[in-house]
Write an enzyme that holds these catalytic residues in place. Structure first.
Site, PDB file in Angstrom:
ATOM      1  N   LYS A  49      39.093  45.863  42.016  1.00 14.63           N
ATOM      2  CA  LYS A  49      39.385  46.779  40.917  1.00 14.63           C
ATOM      3  C   LYS A  49      40.773  47.375  41.106  1.00 14.63           C
ATOM      4  CE  LYS A  49      35.771  49.131  41.929  1.00 14.63           C
ATOM      5  NZ  LYS A  49      34.846  50.268  41.916  1.00 14.63           N
ATOM      6  N   ASP A  53      45.232  49.031  35.887  1.00 11.53           N
ATOM      7  CA  ASP A  53      45.846  47.705  35.843  1.00 11.53           C
ATOM      8  C   ASP A  53      44.819  46.579  35.720  1.00 11.53           C
ATOM      9  OD1 ASP A  53      48.479  48.668  36.020  1.00 11.53           O
ATOM     10  OD2 ASP A  53      48.327  48.812  38.199  1.00 11.53           O
ATOM     11  N   ASP A  81      31.515  53.206  37.944  1.00  7.33           N
ATOM     12  CA  ASP A  81      30.109  52.922  37.655  1.00  7.33           C
ATOM     13  C   ASP A  81      29.974  52.130  36.355  1.00  7.33           C
ATOM     14  OD1 ASP A  81      29.360  54.298  39.941  1.00  7.33           O
ATOM     15  OD2 ASP A  81      28.959  56.158  38.868  1.00  7.33           O
TER      16      ASP A  81
END
Length: 166
Positions: A49, A53, A81
């Site tokens: 992650k 971006d 989440d």
């Protein structure tokens, strides 16, 4: 502890990690070195992650960048989440990893546009609006169109049942 976690990662089917977490786990600071070290850990499916971006997913031919969705962020609480939930939802429905990652990016972005988490999290319809509001370049536009169609198809029975069952 990082080497213990990386050793455990060899046994997982799916690894979600932020770039910062991956740097801490691998002890590397350059993104390319971090990604190479993650590959060595041997986890099945890997998603890195990148916040605003987007994300990177590991495909058979290498790492693939999945673009983000820009929103006016209010609160990042729950964005990770929402990202994970959308990714898992899509994969459990048989969607390809790239499609799941694009949906996850949209869900994570939509989650930052509201204050708080839990019941304040965006509904799938909100994520669909975000997906519909942006054209992507190259093959990611085909992925976006496929994600929109699949999500619309999945939401349609719920909308039809709500309209007829009043």
């Amino acid at each position: 502890i990082p080497h213990v976690i990386l050793e455990a990662a060899r046994k997982v089917a799916l690894l979600f990690v932020s770039l910062g977490e991956a740097m801490a786990l691998t002890g590397k600071s350059a993104k390319e070195e971090v990604l190479a070290a993650l590959e060595e850990c041997g986890a099945g499916e890997m998603i890195v992650k990148l916040g605003a971006d987007g994300c990177l997913i590991r495909e058979p031919r290498g790492w693939c960048a999945v673009p983000p969705f820009a929103v006016s962020a209010v609160d990042t609480t729950g964005a990770g989440d929402a990202f994970a939930a959308a990714y898992l939802r899509a994969r459990l429905r048989g969607w390809p990893a790239k499609d799941a990652a694009l949906l996850a990016n949209a869900a994570g972005a939509a989650a930052t546009a509201v204050m708080g988490a839990g019941e304040n999290m965006p509904a799938p319809e909100t994520v669909l609006q975000l997906l519909n509001g942006r054209l992507l370049s190259g093959d990611m536009e085909q992925v976006r169109q496929r994600v929109v169609r699949n999500l619309q198809r999945e939401l349609q029975p719920a909308e039809s049942a709500g309209a007829s069952g009043g």
